[in-house]
Design an enzyme around this catalytic site. Structure first.
Site, PDB file in Angstrom:
ATOM      1  N   ASP A  74       0.857  -1.193   0.000  1.00 19.97           N
ATOM      2  CA  ASP A  74       0.000   0.000   0.000  1.00 19.97           C
ATOM      3  C   ASP A  74       0.892   1.241   0.000  1.00 19.97           C
ATOM      4  O   ASP A  74       2.011   1.198   0.520  1.00 19.97           O
ATOM      5  CB  ASP A  74      -0.832   0.073   1.294  1.00 19.97           C
ATOM      6  CG  ASP A  74      -1.711  -1.146   1.484  1.00 19.97           C
ATOM      7  OD1 ASP A  74      -2.045  -1.799   0.486  1.00 19.97           O
ATOM      8  OD2 ASP A  74      -2.060  -1.414   2.653  1.00 19.97           O
ATOM      9  N   ALA A  75       0.362   2.338  -0.522  1.00 15.68           N
ATOM     10  CA  ALA A  75       1.142   3.585  -0.495  1.00 15.68           C
ATOM     11  C   ALA A  75       1.561   3.916   0.939  1.00 15.68           C
ATOM     12  O   ALA A  75       2.675   4.382   1.187  1.00 15.68           O
ATOM     13  CB  ALA A  75       0.331   4.726  -1.108  1.00 15.68           C
TER      14      ALA A  75
END
Ligand code: URA
Length: 245
Positions: free
Chosen positions: A110-111
């Site tokens: 995930d970012a």
């Protein structure tokens, strides 16, 4: 038209791959430590096609193709796990923009997640590392909310039901516990979207910070956020073994 493969002496191939000096590689061959395509080779005159030969030393796969690249990245928080971003957001492709090989990332973080992401141009290895059937272990350290009760590990390792099916942790341990928060380490062999966040949320411990610290035997170590390093021969041998290559 297919061109004739270029055959090269085995000791030269091993030396070029950085396994040992040519002299020491000859010694390894004579001692029966080297196999090619599953057969032990003791003849010093043996020639191989480095593009296709599966070469092992003491059973460890040695990558001898010099066009293949394997990198470990410590992905910083806020960076997207993509090679390009049409909205101009920071992405891992920015970090390898000056390289000539066509690299891609092995899976995603995930970012908001930091930590270990592998980049390579080896499609076969990448495909297998991402494929659920090989059950490659990934280790995460999470800072979570709440006081972690005794017994949470047993609950996570026996399986928790999520919207898209059950998930089981392979290992779990508490690294540190303070009032209202804890640092935990969790090892999983699967890679569904947001799996660690969803799992820990489900058991009442929302994740505040998440770092992937290892993929199989490859560890993040002291690699700084935004930095890359080549995988070692030992790490590459372990990854190949983990996925049956
Ligand atoms: N699990 C998550 O929730 N996020 C990641 O980035 C990786 C695993």
């Amino acid at each position: 038209m297919t061109s004739e493969p270029e055959l090269v002496r085995l000791q030269k191939v091993l030396a070029k791959a950085g396994v040992a000096s040519r002299r020491a590689a000859e010694e390894m061959i004579v001692r029966g430590r080297v196999s090619v395509d599953g057969e032990v080779v003791r003849e010093l005159g043996t020639k191989v096609d480095p593009d296709t030969a599966v070469i092992r030393v003491d059973g460890d796969r040695v990558v001898v193709r010099d066009d293949l690249v394997y990198l470990a990245l410590n992905k910083p928080r806020g960076m997207h796990s993509t090679m390009t971003d049409d909205r101009g957001r920071p992405c891992v492709g920015d970090l390898v923009a000056d390289r000539t090989e066509r690299l891609f990332h092995v899976g995603r973080l995930d970012a908001d997640t930091e930590g270990l992401l592998l980049l390579t141009n080896d499609g076969e290895l990448a495909h297998r590392l991402m494929h659920p059937s090989y059950e490659v272990l990934k280790t995460y350290v999470a800072e979570v909310e709440g006081v972690v009760p005794r017994g949470l590990g047993a609950r996570l390792t026996s399986g928790v039901e999520l919207d898209d099916g059950p998930v089981k942790a392979d290992r779990f341990r508490v690294l540190d516990s303070r009032p209202g928060r804890a640092m935990v380490e969790i090892v999983l062999h699967e890679g569904r979207n947001h799996i660690v966040r969803r799992l820990l949320d489900e058991v009442g411990h929302p994740v505040r910070r998440l770092v992937r610290t290892a993929i199989d035997d490859v560890t993040l170590g002291q690699l700084k956020p935004g930095s890359l390093r080549p995988l070692t021969r030992k790490e590459l041998a372990a990854l190949h073994a983990a996925v049956g290559l």
